[in-house]
Structure formats: C-alpha cells, structure tokens
Write a protein that holds these residues in place. Structure first.
Motif, PDB file in Angstrom:
ATOM      1  N   ARG A 157       5.458 -10.798 -11.018  1.00  0.00           N
ATOM      2  CA  ARG A 157       5.693 -11.787  -9.995  1.00  0.00           C
ATOM      3  C   ARG A 157       4.876 -13.064 -10.261  1.00  0.00           C
ATOM      4  O   ARG A 157       5.451 -14.189 -10.115  1.00  0.00           O
ATOM      5  CB  ARG A 157       5.280 -11.313  -8.662  1.00  0.00           C
ATOM      6  CG  ARG A 157       6.288 -10.393  -8.002  1.00  0.00           C
ATOM      7  CD  ARG A 157       5.624  -9.782  -6.583  1.00  0.00           C
ATOM      8  NE  ARG A 157       6.782  -8.993  -5.959  1.00  0.00           N
ATOM      9  CZ  ARG A 157       7.072  -7.912  -6.188  1.00  0.00           C
ATOM     10  NH1 ARG A 157       6.263  -7.140  -7.041  1.00  0.00           N
ATOM     11  NH2 ARG A 157       8.021  -6.977  -5.567  1.00  0.00           N
ATOM     12  N   GLU A 202       8.606  -9.420  -0.670  1.00  0.00           N
ATOM     13  CA  GLU A 202       9.339 -10.433  -0.004  1.00  0.00           C
ATOM     14  C   GLU A 202       9.854 -10.201   1.391  1.00  0.00           C
ATOM     15  O   GLU A 202       9.964 -11.055   2.295  1.00  0.00           O
ATOM     16  CB  GLU A 202      10.555 -10.570  -1.050  1.00  0.00           C
ATOM     17  CG  GLU A 202      10.154 -10.909  -2.510  1.00  0.00           C
ATOM     18  CD  GLU A 202       9.455 -10.019  -3.297  1.00  0.00           C
ATOM     19  OE1 GLU A 202       8.783 -10.290  -4.269  1.00  0.00           O
ATOM     20  OE2 GLU A 202       9.763  -8.724  -3.156  1.00  0.00           O
ATOM     21  N   ILE A 218      13.003 -10.901  -7.281  1.00  0.00           N
ATOM     22  CA  ILE A 218      11.950 -11.449  -7.693  1.00  0.00           C
ATOM     23  C   ILE A 218      12.101 -13.057  -7.948  1.00  0.00           C
ATOM     24  O   ILE A 218      11.390 -13.875  -7.408  1.00  0.00           O
ATOM     25  CB  ILE A 218      10.928 -10.810  -8.611  1.00  0.00           C
ATOM     26  CG1 ILE A 218      10.419  -9.634  -8.154  1.00  0.00           C
ATOM     27  CG2 ILE A 218       9.983 -11.796  -9.044  1.00  0.00           C
ATOM     28  CD1 ILE A 218       9.798  -8.430  -9.008  1.00  0.00           C
ATOM     29  N   THR A 238      11.272 -16.153  -5.629  1.00  0.00           N
ATOM     30  CA  THR A 238      10.264 -17.150  -6.354  1.00  0.00           C
ATOM     31  C   THR A 238      10.748 -18.597  -6.417  1.00  0.00           C
ATOM     32  O   THR A 238      10.117 -19.594  -6.233  1.00  0.00           O
ATOM     33  CB  THR A 238       9.774 -16.471  -7.521  1.00  0.00           C
ATOM     34  OG1 THR A 238       9.033 -15.244  -7.468  1.00  0.00           O
ATOM     35  CG2 THR A 238       8.782 -17.524  -8.219  1.00  0.00           C
ATOM     36  N   SER A 288       8.693 -11.798 -17.519  1.00  0.00           N
ATOM     37  CA  SER A 288       8.407 -11.167 -16.164  1.00  0.00           C
ATOM     38  C   SER A 288       9.258  -9.961 -16.144  1.00  0.00           C
ATOM     39  O   SER A 288       8.977  -8.809 -15.793  1.00  0.00           O
ATOM     40  CB  SER A 288       8.900 -11.873 -15.142  1.00  0.00           C
ATOM     41  OG  SER A 288       9.248 -11.509 -13.683  1.00  0.00           O
ATOM     42  N   GLU A 339       1.203  -6.049  -6.677  1.00  0.00           N
ATOM     43  CA  GLU A 339       2.414  -6.831  -7.313  1.00  0.00           C
ATOM     44  C   GLU A 339       3.117  -6.089  -8.680  1.00  0.00           C
ATOM     45  O   GLU A 339       4.263  -6.414  -8.872  1.00  0.00           O
ATOM     46  CB  GLU A 339       1.797  -8.321  -7.923  1.00  0.00           C
ATOM     47  CG  GLU A 339       1.485  -9.310  -7.041  1.00  0.00           C
ATOM     48  CD  GLU A 339       1.166 -10.591  -7.444  1.00  0.00           C
ATOM     49  OE1 GLU A 339       0.905 -11.641  -6.575  1.00  0.00           O
ATOM     50  OE2 GLU A 339       0.839 -10.787  -8.561  1.00  0.00           O
TER      51      GLU A 339
END
Length: 482
Positions: A219, A469, A251, A255, A230, A159
C-alpha cells in the motif's frame, strides 16, 4: 454505530464519488480462498517487523528490575529515578512527532531501521553510564526509537496482511511487547543492569540486519507511485501461486482516488470527514494510558514491595499471566472481534485496579493484614492479564486500520504522540501518586478503566473481516453524513 455486514455493497469513497462500488461478498470469498494457507513469506516478514515490538517491550520493562541496582550504583533519589523511568516517554513523544512523515516518505522498512539505530545507541549509552545525565540521554534515545516503532510496526503489519488475518497478525505486535517486557523482568532479576542494557541491543541488531530481506508495504509502494513494485511485493506476501489481481486492483483504485485529495496536515485532521476516526483513535489511546498501565509496569516491583509481597514472586507471577493472556488475545482477535475483546479487557482492568485499591485501603486500616498482600497480587495480575487480552493491542490495531493512506502519516503521528504524552504523565506522576495514596491511585485508575467500557460500547466500530479500504470508507461515509 456498528459497521454493516460484509454482504452489502459499500461505495469506497473518501468524500470522493470516483471510486466504484465493490461487491464485498465476492471479494471476501476471493480473499478467503487465496489465504486459506498462510504463506511462509508473510510469517517471516511479520516476524522481522515484530522484533521492533520486542525492543519496545524490553525498553518499557527495563526500569522495574533495574531500579535498585541503578539507584545504588549511581546514588539516585526516587525523584531522579522517576525522571529516568519517565524520560523514555519524552523520547517516544519526539519519535512519534516524526514517525508518520518518516514512514510515509522513506517507507516502513527504512523507518524501522532508523528507529533501531536510536535504540542501539541508547542502550549502549545506558550500559556505560557513570552519571545520571548519561543515563537520561541513553533512555531518551531509546525512547525516540520506540516512539517511531510503536507507530510503524502495527501500520506495516496491518498493510501487508489480508483482512481475515490482519487482527491476529497485528496483535502479535502486543504479544512481542509482552514477551520483551516479561523476559526483561526475568533477566533483570538475576543480571546486572548494565548487562541487561547490553542484551537489549541484540534484538535491535537482529531486526536491522533482517530488514533488507523483506518487502516494503504494497500500500505504501502504491501511494508513492511504484505500482509494479507494489504488485510484486503483494505477490511475494500472498504466495507465488496466489491470484492477487483483485486485491492489487482494489489497492490501486483506492490509492489513486485518495491521491487526488490533498495530503492532510495535523490541523487538516480535524475536518468533519476524519472526525469519527480521530475520536476513536485518540480516545482509545488516552484511556489506555490513563488506565495506569505504564505506571504499573514501570514500577511493578515497588508496588509488590509496598503491598508486602516478595518482588521476585510477584514478577514471576506477572510473567506467568501476561504471556498466556496476550497469546489468547492474539488467537481470539479475528474470531471474537475487536469490540468484544475490548469490552472484556477494559472490564477486567477496572476490576483489577479496584481489587488492588481495596488491598491498599485495608492495609491503611491495618485490617486483614494476611489477606491484603494476596489481594494486591490478585488485583495486579487481573489487571495485567486483562490489559494483555485486548486493551494493550487493540488500540494500535484500530489506529492502523481506520485512517486513509492520505492522512495516515499525520494521523498516526498525532495519535502516537497523544499516547506517549499520556504515558509520560502517568509514569512520571505514578510514584508521587503512590506517596499521596496507594488506594486512591488505583481507585482513579479503576474509574478510568470503567469509563473505557462505556467509550468502547458507544463509539468504537467493529473492524474484523473488512479490508482497510472498506473500514476507512465506512468511517468517512459516517462522518460525511453527520
């Protein structure tokens, strides 16, 4: 079933049409340009994380060189020592059950720190054990710690790294496992088992004290809604002067779409959209373990003795093969890809077990008495070297890549639990299988390794050069179409 080329536009949807299409070609060139030089912060962060991998390796490697010392000092039978060797995997199963939830709710760093507390307590209990029960408790505690580490370390490293470096960096997890195992073999050959257990606490303390100085996963921070943190963590990991806007936006977008879906439970993993990923993840873990690795590395000294070899010569040769081959796997991971390495690695383990089986078969027939020990040594070295090249690391890498963030906790716990359950079966049964038939044992392992080649060829996708992703969207798209 291969994954499409990077020039295509893949809709990043997880049964969810709300996520827009991303131009993969331009994104790839952007990432390549921003990661041409590896930031020191990324290297140091990964190094802290893989201290947990070293602890994993030293725990697995401890039982082999310590066997004679522990059995003599505490008057253990072979059956009792088999319990000691295999109870590590019982603890790992316990740790695996909660690994995903702990890592999801407390964060990857907290999960690593929590695991090291178990490991430190376990090593100290082993070091000061006077009776078998305390020995078992200590080994169980260490197992709980490495069960958690075996999930969270590759997940965390996957990640935090960009896609063009992810395979190499995540493969360092296996390199450090091999380094920890090999160094413990060597130390254990010359030092008392209690001293080796005390030395085992040192890497635990190093990671525990270093964790406050590294960032958490961007992430994971996005998943729990800390978008500012983040972005900050991502900037720190990519370097101060790197433009991270596009990666951060991707991201965030992915998410947010996943958070509109319900967090999947273990039962929820068996929905059609996750079936492909689950089959690949669980299948690789089962085949990795039933290929015999933990039986062989837990009791490698006894294998060499049974084959008529000096255990010290065998151990030194093993170390001389394992580290270079694991290093080669790390270097090739993002160049050759996951699938080619898996195919070569599984083929090599099949050959290694077959040669070892032939050696014991000749020994049973009392033929080629001078050559059969050498053949056993070659077989074990081919097996361990081939395993280190790919099948040791890649199932964990693929596990860290294929599950979306909304199921990663449940899926990771389940896959890790399956791995350790299979490991327990093999490590506990190994001594009994060897008593039944040494050649038969390695013939079984060789057959399973051969089946692994077919499994990889038919079902395992190539994940090299793709963002997390993209990989997850491709697998979910596949499952939905089915």
């Amino acid at each position: 079933m291969g994954i499409k080329s990077n020039e295509q536009k893949i809709p990043l949807s997880v049964s969810n049409p709300l996520i827009s299409t991303i131009n993969i070609e331009s994104h790839a060139s952007s990432i390549h340009s921003t990661t041409s030089s590896i930031p020191p912060s990324l290297i140091l962060t990964t190094l802290v994380a893989v201290f947990g991998s070293y602890v994993f390796g030293s725990s697995v490697g401890y039982s082999s060189p310590s066997q004679s010392g522990i059995m003599n000092d505490l008057n253990l039978t072979v059956a009792q020592y088999s319990i000691f060797g295999s109870i590590l995997t019982i603890g790992a199963m316990i740790g695996a059950i909660g690994s995903g939830k702990i890592a999801d709710y407390a964060g990857r760093r907290v999960a690593m720190g929590f695991s090291q507390l178990f490991c430190i307590l376990g090593w100290l209990t082993i070091a000061f054990s006077k009776v078998a029960w305390w020995l078992y408790i200590g080994r169980l505690l260490v197992g709980c710690g490495i069960g958690l580490l075996s999930y969270v370390v590759p997940i965390y490293v996957a990640e935090i790294t960009p896609k063009n470096l992810r395979g190499t960096f995540t493969a360092v997890h296996q390199l450090m496992i091999g380094f920890g195992m090999s160094l413990t073999y060597l130390i254990g050959a010359y030092l008392d088992w209690r001293v080796v257990a005390l030395i085992g606490t040192i890497p635990c303390l190093v990671q525990l004290l270093s964790l406050p100085f590294i960032p958490d996963s961007p992430r994971w921070l996005a998943k729990v809604g800390n978008m500012k943190e983040s972005d900050s963590a991502l900037q720190r990991l990519r370097g101060r002067n790197t433009d991270v806007n596009q990666e951060a936006a991707e991201i965030k977008e992915y998410t947010e779409a996943l958070q509109r879906q319900k967090e999947a439970s273990i039962i929820g993993l068996f929905q059609s959209q996750y079936l492909k990923a689950l089959t690949v993840g669980v299948g690789l873990m089962i085949l990795q373990q039933f290929g015999g690795i933990n039986g062989i590395v837990f009791y490698v000294n006894s294998i060499f003795i049974a084959a008529g070899l000096s255990k010290s010569i065998g151990t030194i040769a093993l170390v001389a093969v394992k580290i270079p081959m694991t290093t080669l796997g790390v270097l090739l991971m993002d160049r050759s890809g996951r699938r080619p390495l898996l195919l070569v690695s599984a083929g090599g383990t099949c050959l290694g077990c077959f040669l070892t089986a032939i050696s014991f078969f000749l020994q049973d027939l009392h033929k080629w008495k001078e050559a059969s020990p050498v053949l056993a040594l070659v077989g074990v070295l081919v097996y361990v070297g081939s395993f280190s090249l790919g099948i040791g690391a890649i199932p964990w890498i693929i596990m860290s890549e294929i599950f979306p963030i909304n199921v990663k906790g449940s899926a990771g716990s389940f896959v890790t639990l399956v791995n350790w359950l299979c490991s327990w079966i093999v490590s506990y049964a190994f001594n009994f299988l060897m008593s039944w038939s040494s050649s038969g044992t390695f013939t079984i392992f060789s057959t399973i390794c051969g089946f692994t080649v077919l499994f990889v060829a038919k079902l395992v996708p190539e994940t090299k050069g793709r963002t997390l992703e993209e990989i997850q969207a491709s697998l979910n798209s596949y499952s939905t179409k089915r």
